[in-house]
Design an enzyme around this catalytic site. Sequence first.
Site: not given
Length: 216
Positions: A8-10, A161, A163
Amino acid sequence: MKFKTVLFDFDGTIADTNRLISESHFVVMEENFPGRFKKEEMAQFNGPSLEEIYGNLDQGRQDELVARYREVMLEKHDEMIGIFPGIKEVLENLKQEGLSLGVVSTKRSDVLKRGIAILGITDYFDTILGSGDFSQPKPDPESLFLAMERLDAERETSVMVGDNHHDIVAGNNAGVTSIFVGWSEKTTAFIQPYRPTKIVNDPQELEEYILSGVRV
């Protein structure tokens, strides 16, 4: 083949820090480039590394500007950071299903881990990587490869994952499934040219897709 590893990106993916980041950048911009940017234009600076952002604006003052941003952001950090609705439940369910989870971010490692701790989600992650842990930030795949190495993960069963296009391109460059989250400040029209493997609208759809193991 079932997915086994999720990276994951944060910021903007797990943590709702969009306002924190935008307001912090705007303070620095107004101090150093007064009138050059409008507040609503700050979203463009959510994603790239700080060195890239401020190096492009003023290479000679890059370190000074990065330091000032971090100072402003830390002043606001603890009271403004939040988690997107449904994300904690997704993390819990993925862990219960036996998947390995990691965070790969361009945020400074100590601040990244502090944010994860404030959100109460540290125990869900098997590895956490921030700037300082690698030399080339996303969209270079180096940080993803390092996380996968730590997790003994294979490309075919791994997911990235995020954004922003940096996350998607990094995932594609690493040869893993790339997922763009629909709660991003970026639009699906913006992200489509970067060819994410999958676009999900909400955390529930993200969980369902990952557990389905179907790479579209």
